[in-house]
Design a protein around this motif. Sequence first.
Motif, PDB file in Angstrom:
ATOM      1  N   LEU A  62       0.828  -1.207   0.000  1.00 27.54           N
ATOM      2  CA  LEU A  62       0.000   0.000   0.000  1.00 27.54           C
ATOM      3  C   LEU A  62       0.865   1.261   0.000  1.00 27.54           C
ATOM      4  CD1 LEU A  62      -1.204  -2.171   2.369  1.00 27.54           C
ATOM      5  CD2 LEU A  62      -3.162  -0.655   2.090  1.00 27.54           C
ATOM      6  N   LEU A  63       0.324   2.325  -0.600  1.00 31.65           N
ATOM      7  CA  LEU A  63       0.919   3.658  -0.537  1.00 31.65           C
ATOM      8  C   LEU A  63      -0.178   4.652  -0.189  1.00 31.65           C
ATOM      9  CD1 LEU A  63       3.187   3.688  -3.731  1.00 31.65           C
ATOM     10  CD2 LEU A  63       3.981   3.738  -1.358  1.00 31.65           C
ATOM     11  N   ASN A  64       0.135   5.598   0.706  1.00 34.08           N
ATOM     12  CA  ASN A  64      -0.847   6.628   1.028  1.00 34.08           C
ATOM     13  C   ASN A  64      -0.347   8.003   0.589  1.00 34.08           C
ATOM     14  OD1 ASN A  64       0.891   7.646   3.099  1.00 34.08           O
ATOM     15  ND2 ASN A  64       0.101   6.081   4.500  1.00 34.08           N
ATOM     16  N   THR A  65      -1.184   9.002   0.737  1.00 37.28           N
ATOM     17  CA  THR A  65      -0.846  10.352   0.275  1.00 37.28           C
ATOM     18  C   THR A  65       0.398  10.885   0.966  1.00 37.28           C
ATOM     19  OG1 THR A  65      -3.191  10.776  -0.152  1.00 37.28           O
ATOM     20  CG2 THR A  65      -1.744  12.688  -0.011  1.00 37.28           C
ATOM     21  N   GLN A  66       0.562  10.582   2.249  1.00 41.29           N
ATOM     22  CA  GLN A  66       1.748  11.039   2.976  1.00 41.29           C
ATOM     23  C   GLN A  66       3.030  10.477   2.370  1.00 41.29           C
ATOM     24  OE1 GLN A  66       1.168  10.096   7.132  1.00 41.29           O
ATOM     25  NE2 GLN A  66       0.470  12.182   7.578  1.00 41.29           N
ATOM     26  N   ASP A  67       2.967   9.251   1.869  1.00 42.33           N
ATOM     27  CA  ASP A  67       4.152   8.654   1.240  1.00 42.33           C
ATOM     28  C   ASP A  67       4.598   9.482   0.036  1.00 42.33           C
ATOM     29  OD1 ASP A  67       4.203   6.477   3.019  1.00 42.33           O
ATOM     30  OD2 ASP A  67       2.746   5.378   1.803  1.00 42.33           O
ATOM     31  N   PHE A 102      -2.006  -1.068  -3.847  1.00 47.47           N
ATOM     32  CA  PHE A 102      -3.116  -0.182  -3.498  1.00 47.47           C
ATOM     33  C   PHE A 102      -2.544   1.191  -3.169  1.00 47.47           C
ATOM     34  CE2 PHE A 102      -4.231  -4.502  -2.447  1.00 47.47           C
ATOM     35  CZ  PHE A 102      -5.546  -4.640  -2.879  1.00 47.47           C
ATOM     36  N   SER A 103      -3.113   2.230  -3.769  1.00 47.02           N
ATOM     37  CA  SER A 103      -2.562   3.567  -3.553  1.00 47.02           C
ATOM     38  C   SER A 103      -3.674   4.603  -3.467  1.00 47.02           C
ATOM     39  CB  SER A 103      -1.624   3.933  -4.713  1.00 47.02           C
ATOM     40  OG  SER A 103      -1.211   5.282  -4.620  1.00 47.02           O
ATOM     41  N   GLU A 104      -3.575   5.472  -2.462  1.00 53.42           N
ATOM     42  CA  GLU A 104      -4.451   6.646  -2.463  1.00 53.42           C
ATOM     43  C   GLU A 104      -4.111   7.489  -3.683  1.00 53.42           C
ATOM     44  OE1 GLU A 104      -5.280   7.099   2.330  1.00 53.42           O
ATOM     45  OE2 GLU A 104      -3.855   8.465   1.359  1.00 53.42           O
ATOM     46  N   TYR A 105      -5.158   7.976  -4.379  1.00 51.55           N
ATOM     47  CA  TYR A 105      -4.918   8.603  -5.686  1.00 51.55           C
ATOM     48  C   TYR A 105      -6.027   9.607  -5.985  1.00 51.55           C
ATOM     49  CZ  TYR A 105      -3.421   8.770 -10.618  1.00 51.55           C
ATOM     50  OH  TYR A 105      -2.957   9.163 -11.853  1.00 51.55           O
ATOM     51  N   GLN A 154       1.584  11.669  -7.954  1.00 49.20           N
ATOM     52  CA  GLN A 154       0.916  10.367  -7.919  1.00 49.20           C
ATOM     53  C   GLN A 154       0.924   9.654  -9.273  1.00 49.20           C
ATOM     54  OE1 GLN A 154      -2.852  11.518  -6.140  1.00 49.20           O
ATOM     55  NE2 GLN A 154      -2.172  10.877  -4.118  1.00 49.20           N
ATOM     56  N   LEU A 155       1.225  10.391 -10.349  1.00 48.70           N
ATOM     57  CA  LEU A 155       1.318   9.757 -11.668  1.00 48.70           C
ATOM     58  C   LEU A 155       2.466   8.752 -11.745  1.00 48.70           C
ATOM     59  CD1 LEU A 155       0.662  12.810 -14.029  1.00 48.70           C
ATOM     60  CD2 LEU A 155      -0.828  10.836 -13.690  1.00 48.70           C
ATOM     61  N   ILE A 156       3.370   8.785 -10.754  1.00 51.00           N
ATOM     62  CA  ILE A 156       4.521   7.876 -10.745  1.00 51.00           C
ATOM     63  C   ILE A 156       4.121   6.452 -10.363  1.00 51.00           C
ATOM     64  CG2 ILE A 156       5.229   8.077  -8.316  1.00 51.00           C
ATOM     65  CD1 ILE A 156       8.101   8.456  -9.263  1.00 51.00           C
ATOM     66  N   ILE A 157       2.851   6.249 -10.014  1.00 56.18           N
ATOM     67  CA  ILE A 157       2.397   4.958  -9.498  1.00 56.18           C
ATOM     68  C   ILE A 157       2.696   3.806 -10.461  1.00 56.18           C
ATOM     69  CG2 ILE A 157       0.054   5.369 -10.372  1.00 56.18           C
ATOM     70  CD1 ILE A 157       1.051   3.357  -7.229  1.00 56.18           C
ATOM     71  N   LEU A 216      -8.365   3.415   2.048  1.00 58.21           N
ATOM     72  CA  LEU A 216      -7.345   2.504   1.532  1.00 58.21           C
ATOM     73  C   LEU A 216      -7.467   1.104   2.128  1.00 58.21           C
ATOM     74  CD1 LEU A 216      -4.799   2.408  -0.293  1.00 58.21           C
ATOM     75  CD2 LEU A 216      -3.456   3.112   1.697  1.00 58.21           C
ATOM     76  N   LEU A 217      -7.645   1.014   3.442  1.00 54.97           N
ATOM     77  CA  LEU A 217      -7.702  -0.293   4.101  1.00 54.97           C
ATOM     78  C   LEU A 217      -8.976  -1.053   3.753  1.00 54.97           C
ATOM     79  CD1 LEU A 217      -6.251   0.610   7.625  1.00 54.97           C
ATOM     80  CD2 LEU A 217      -5.074  -0.363   5.639  1.00 54.97           C
ATOM     81  N   GLU A 218     -10.078  -0.326   3.556  1.00 51.64           N
ATOM     82  CA  GLU A 218     -11.327  -0.978   3.132  1.00 51.64           C
ATOM     83  C   GLU A 218     -11.161  -1.633   1.768  1.00 51.64           C
ATOM     84  OE1 GLU A 218     -15.410   0.961   4.097  1.00 51.64           O
ATOM     85  OE2 GLU A 218     -13.976   2.615   3.897  1.00 51.64           O
TER      86      GLU A 218
END
Length: 380
Positions: free
Chosen positions: A288-293, A324-327, A301-304, A369-371
């Motif tokens: 997983l990746l979140n916005t803080q990362d 999984f990434s917040e986006y 975030q386009l680097i995903i 994200l976790l859901e």
Amino acid sequence: MGGNNFFIMALNIYEQIIEYIKESKKVVLALEKKVTADSLGAAIAMSRILKYYAKPHQITVEKNAENFHFLTQYLEITPNFKQARRLVVSLDIADQGLDKFYYEVDDNKKKLDIYIVPKTGFFNPDDVRVGQGGFEYDLIITLGASDLFALGEVYNGNTAFFHETPVTNIDYKASNEKFGEINLVEPTKSSLSEIVFDLLESNFRELMDKPLATALLAGILERTQSFKVPTLTPQTLEKASKLMAYGADRELVVRELFYNKSLALVKLWGRVLARLKEDKRRNLYWSLLNTQDYNRAGADQLIIDQVFEEVLGYLPRDATICLFSEYNGGVMVLAYSGNPARQLKDILANYKVTEFELGVKFKVWNKDLLEVEKEVIELF
């Protein structure tokens, strides 16, 4: 170009592309908004062809490429491309002739004055006609866009231009919507670079040199992950060999693509590894990746997609892998399966899944994200 439609339809697709280029006056090369070595390599090749026919052209993409200097040094790229209709001012000069013509713009750049001096007599305001003209560019060649929206702001800011100007659409993705007057779409080939190499081999061998061969090899190596993808064909390997014979610098390409990683990418890759989870029984890996990362890495975030590509290179190729990434206010899910028995489009049928070169992806809204992680992993 419309007057020669019957003639053009009788030609093979390479001949059709060449004929459109010959008949054009000025050309736009529009790249998919996600800049890749593949799209840049293809752009270098198409630019060479346009120069061969002495066609003025502009290469445009939504945002400038921050990486790939070893390729962009050969290109002049214009981000935020805008194409407006021309205003045409017509004046009958048959009787008075034309002595001088000039214009002035006021200091505030709010007013334009045009001065027309006759050779004899004077011009009457009734002699002037003002009308809406066409566009400056009369041919568009798109590279790597499965639909027009994949061009991002290059299309969104110029919709009238795209709908009223002939489009040659070049792509390798099976999902391509074939939106052009000419559609060179070949899903059996590895990349744009391979497609354009075939065009060059058939018609423009004299244009091949070391920089061009290096650029096209970069595109092929990027898309095949240095010949590691399971869909690699003998034909692709043969073309890579030909590019080496033309002088392609494989060491440079490998160094630039696979060893010179951006600091932001390395930081995000570290976060992915730190959170990597494994289910050995199901041969399933996810992270997983979140916005803080992204904020801490200083990354867009386009680097995903690049992060996911790194994940695939690290984990077993026969596994199922999810990221999984917040986006942009939702959750982006990227998934790959090396197990033929696991058809991701069937397993993930409840989502709006789209295919891309690394697997499938989709977005989920109104869940955290976790859901989304729990919901998707349970499907396997």
